[in-house]
Design an enzyme around this catalytic site. Structure first.
Site, PDB file in Angstrom:
ATOM      1  CD  GLU A  93      35.076  78.477  12.701  1.00  0.00           C
ATOM      2  OE1 GLU A  93      35.120  79.222  11.462  1.00  0.00           O
ATOM      3  OE2 GLU A  93      36.209  78.155  13.028  1.00  0.00           O
ATOM      4  CB  CYS A  94      29.952  83.060  11.613  1.00  0.00           C
ATOM      5  SG  CYS A  94      29.399  84.775  11.358  1.00  0.00           S
ATOM      6  CB  ALA A  95      27.234  80.956   7.909  1.00  0.00           C
TER       7      ALA A  95
END
Length: 861
Positions: free
Chosen positions: A348-350
């Site tokens: 997720e994201c990072a």
């Protein structure tokens, strides 16, 4: 039958953001805990950062209460679970979000029009039947603050405002005024906090600095607790919390949401400073589903945990730690290898950024076929996301509530809408994200290990709270169990890999003089000689009769202007380049400054210290660190680049740098080493410098770093801005004499002659390095070279050189490089010969230690 449970609780709300909710909430948690009570901490909304501080203050996990991501029906059960686990809390403190009635914009999901925004602090207070304590900034009003509290307390009668906490009050009279005003409407003031500079959490582009990154986070929490204990009535607050009605709800139970899978598969969950964003319930669900969750820090872990069968890479700030992540090549290589075998992976994201080929020009794991970078644009908000394709985690067409919060972007879509072969198996679209206009935008990527196989990687910017969708934990656990039973595990990489970069993020304040040690030959600092020329010393000493007067810059300014053939209003003398970069950072307010790296780091330090958003354009060794103006983000309104660049020595063309200029953009070119290039080709100094600032220094060529003298040449309008920021008499008289004397035709002629000699000495050093198999960057044009020694352990290399009498500058403090690069100052041929011989001996000793059966090769003569 549901049994009502006594769960003492308060919710901390405020009229608006930045009133001090976080300080009060963290301080109240810490103070109550210090008083001997057990405390549970909660945060309204999707914020990951505050719960990290709550965990420090309470000594137990911080939790989020988000009715959009989890559903309003789960908020009270989730609260009860957190209040009772790992042990029942004496009191729970819920930190609100934004203003008290501010939540998701627009109507509620069911279409109703409610006084409170959906997911607001007031909404949560109603769902929990929790008394509210209002935090009000008292620094700019008195009785008006009481009127504001009265309005908030009476706006929605379903919300019980039980008291007021004043923050940032300026004195006792103001407290008395607000207290009397609140008493008129039946609101007790429970205390008043003075303005404190001791309790401060750092900030960055996405909010507060996380507890994992804040070096003194424990001290901050302790100081906040002491501040609250000294100024608030803790007993009165505890009484209010104890007066909350019993909560008739069954606590949320992760074991009731999922079924255990066989084999107890190991899930590696990223943690540490770069990966701090994950909801506590995610690990609890996976554990309940039969998994064993093991945390690891990608900044320091050389490999994944043993027997790993699933990988969870949550959110965080990888862009703040990109150099360290890029330097940990053994971990990146293992992740890529395991993914190619089908390791179930959620990112997720990072996590998405880490799986890309690169982040801000630095190599990442290379699983996702895209490059990522920081941008000035913030993407934030709740929305619905529909799964675009099947994967181990979800089925095509399924609809989930999600949240985005990032300032990065991917350069190109890493997928085909229709499955097809890519660099690593198939890469397919993960989501169709619904937009406010009713359309959809593609986002995220699914990676299949081989063409046509089922995707085993789900990577995207979308944050989901698995307590609201526990089926995700069930599917992840099932996939991990199947991988543990059928997966093929390749041999683990060595504990360390020669040439790995140091795992610490670069110290942007590092200077070569820190590497200099007594008795060692200095190849770390680029000052040309050990002392200034005799004639210059003579001129400086002869000016001593002027030292009793305040310095006058006019004569030196005219001399510098004449030396470059420009008007004096284009020149500003400075106390070295350091002052020049500070003046630039404080004189302008860029919305998005971009620094081209690798290069001298002080410009970025100055911009960051002034509070400006800074992005990086990182050039690559594979391209010879050459600059292409088309790579620059067109939204950048300030660009900083070196020419010739420190530490690569690359000389960029004037045409490519002038192509950066456009209305509304300031282009800063650091030409600190241009006077060491014979003839100064590609310099941008001239009569027309619209939007341009060029920094220069006398320090290196004339061996006068102790005098701190440099200058800026540029657009007269920009020079006036810098002059306005400069204090009175910033340059000493000896430094002004240096500027004047080193700008004469005679001095320029000597500098040119010295530059020609330095070029010969540089060619000699490069040839000698090549003779022992060491490559340097392209055609260096500066009085230093950048040598590639990534094939050798950097620590042992430098220790060996020190033992043989030499000190060098490593590349780990330059973004885009790493400890395996060495910047070497050019010295006389005899010194270069001795250094290369020492380097050869050191390399031979290291190779012999790694391969003890190989006979030593001896010195290079």
């Amino acid at each position: 039958m549901v049994t009502a449970t006594a769960l003492p609780r308060v919710l901390i709300a405020a009229p608006a953001s930045s009133q001090g909710k976080t300080t009060v909430a963290i301080g109240l948690m810490a103070a109550l805990r210090a008083s001997g009570r057990s405390v549970a901490g909660f945060k309204v909304g999707p914020d990951y950062i505050d719960p990290g501080y709550h965990a420090l203050a309470c000594g137990r996990p911080g939790r989020n209460l988000d009715p959009y991501l989890c559903g309003p029906e789960r908020i009270a059960p989730l609260f009860a679970h957190g209040a009772l686990h790992p042990e029942p809390a004496d009191i729970s403190v819920v930190e609100g979000v934004m203003g008290m009635f501010d939540g998701k914009l627009g109507a509620w999901p069911d279409g109703t029009d409610d006084p409170a925004g959906f997911g607001s602090s007031a909404h949560i207070a109603r769902l929990l039947d929790a008394p509210v304590l209002l935090v009000v900034d008292g620094s700019h009003s008195a009785r008006t603050a009481a009127a504001l509290c009265h309005g908030l307390a009476s706006y929605d009668p379903r919300v019980h405002v039980a008291g007021v906490i004043l923050n940032r009050v300026m004195g006792a009279r103001v407290v008395d005024e607000i207290t009397r005003g609140c008493a008129r409407v039946g609101l007790p003031v429970l205390g008043a906090l003075p303005k404190s500079t001791r309790v401060a959490v750092g900030s960055r582009h996405l909010g507060l600095v996380t507890a994992d990154e804040q070096g003194d986070a424990v001290s901050i929490v302790q100081q906040a607790g002491e501040l609250v204990a000294a100024h608030l009535d803790l007993d009165a607050i505890a009484t209010i919390a104890g007066g909350a009605p019993d909560l008739a709800v069954d606590p949320w139970d992760p074991a009731a949401e999922v079924e255990p899978v066989p084999g107890r598969p190991v899930i590696a969950m990223a943690s540490g400073p770069a990966f701090t964003f994950r909801y506590t319930e995610t690990a609890e669900l996976l554990e309940a589903a039969g998994c064993r969750v093991t945390a690891f820090d990608p900044l320091t872990a050389r490999g994944l945990p043993a027997d790993v069968s699933g990988l969870y890479l949550g959110g965080g700030f990888p862009e703040e730690h990109a150099e360290a992540l890029a330097g940990n090549t053994s971990l990146g290589a293992e992740i890529a290898s395991r993914v190619s075998e089908g390791l179930p992976t959620v990112a997720e994201c990072a996590g998405l950024l880490y799986l890309c080929r690169s982040l801000d020009g630095l190599a990442m794991a290379g699983v996702v076929d895209a490059d990522s970078s920081m941008t000035p644009r913030l993407t934030i908000g709740y929305h619905h996301a529909r799964a675009a394709n099947d994967s181990f985690l979800m089925r095509a067409g399924e609809r989930y509530r999600a949240h985005e919060f990032h300032r990065t972007t991917l350069d190109t879509p890493p997928y085909d809408r229709d499955p097809g072969p890519q660099r690593m198996g198939d890469q397919r679209l993960a989501w169709d994200v619904e937009t406010p206009t009713g359309g959809n935008r593609p986002e995220g990527v699914l990676v299949a290990p081989t063409p046509g196989s089922a995707p085993s990687v789900h990577a995207s910017y979308q944050h989901l709270h698995w307590a609201g969708s526990p089926v995700l934990a069930q599917r992840f656990a099932r996939a991990a169990s199947e991988y543990a039973h059928t997966g093929h595990h390749s041999p683990r990489p060595a504990a360390t890999t020669p040439g790995d970069a140091l795992t610490a993020a670069p110290d942007l304040t590092h200077h070569g003089n820190r590497d200099v040690l007594p008795g060692l030959v200095d190849l770390a600092v680029n000052v040309r000689d050990v002392r200034p020329p005799a004639w210059l010393v003579e001129r400086i000493v002869a000016s001593s009769d002027q030292w009793a007067h305040y310095p006058d810059q006019h004569e030196a300014t005219r001399a510098v202007a004449l030396r470059h053939g420009v008007n004096p209003d284009q020149v500003l003398l400075t106390a070295g380049s350091s002052e020049a970069f500070s003046l630039i950072a404080h004189g302008f307010s860029p919305r998005w400054a971009v620094v081209v790296h690798p290069q001298f780091t002080e410009p970025e330090v100055a911009l960051r210290n002034a509070g400006h958003p800074v992005g990086r354009l990182v050039l690559h060794a594979s391209d010879g660190f050459q600059f292409d103006h088309e790579l620059l983000d067109p939204r950048a309104d300030m660009v900083v680049i070196g020419n010739p660049t420190n530490p690569t020595g690359v000389l960029h063309s004037a045409a490519s740098l002038r192509a950066l200029c456009r209305p509304g953009r300031v282009v800063v070119v650091d030409e600190a080493f241009m006077d060491a290039v014979p003839g100064e080709p590609e310099s941008l100094i001239g009569a027309r410098m619209d939007g341009l600032l060029v920094t220069r220094s006398f320090t290196k060529t004339w061996s006068v770093p102790g005098l701190r003298i440099g200058y800026v040449v540029g657009d007269p309008a920009l020079i006036r801005v810098l002059a306005h920021e400069q204090p009175c008499w910033p340059i000493s008289t000896p430094a002004l004499v240096t500027a004047r004397e080193c700008s004469t035709p005679r001095a320029v002629e000597q500098a040119t002659s010295d530059a020609r000699q330095a070029a010969q000495d540089r060619r000699h050093l490069v040839a000698r390095l090549a003779g022992i198999g060491i490559q340097t960057v392209g055609e260096a044009r500066a009085p230093f070279v950048l040598a590639d020694l990534r094939a050798h352990p950097p620590g042992g290399l430098r220790a060996g050189l020190r033992a043989l009498g030499f000190t060098v500058r490593g590349g780990e403090s330059f973004p885009g490089l790493g400890a395996g690069w060495l910047r070497l100052a050019v010295r006389r041929p005899d010194i270069s010969d001795a250094f290369v011989a020492a380097l050869a001996r050191t390399i031979d000793a290291l190779d012999t230690a790694q391969h003890p059966m190989r006979p030593p090769q001896g010195d290079i003569r």
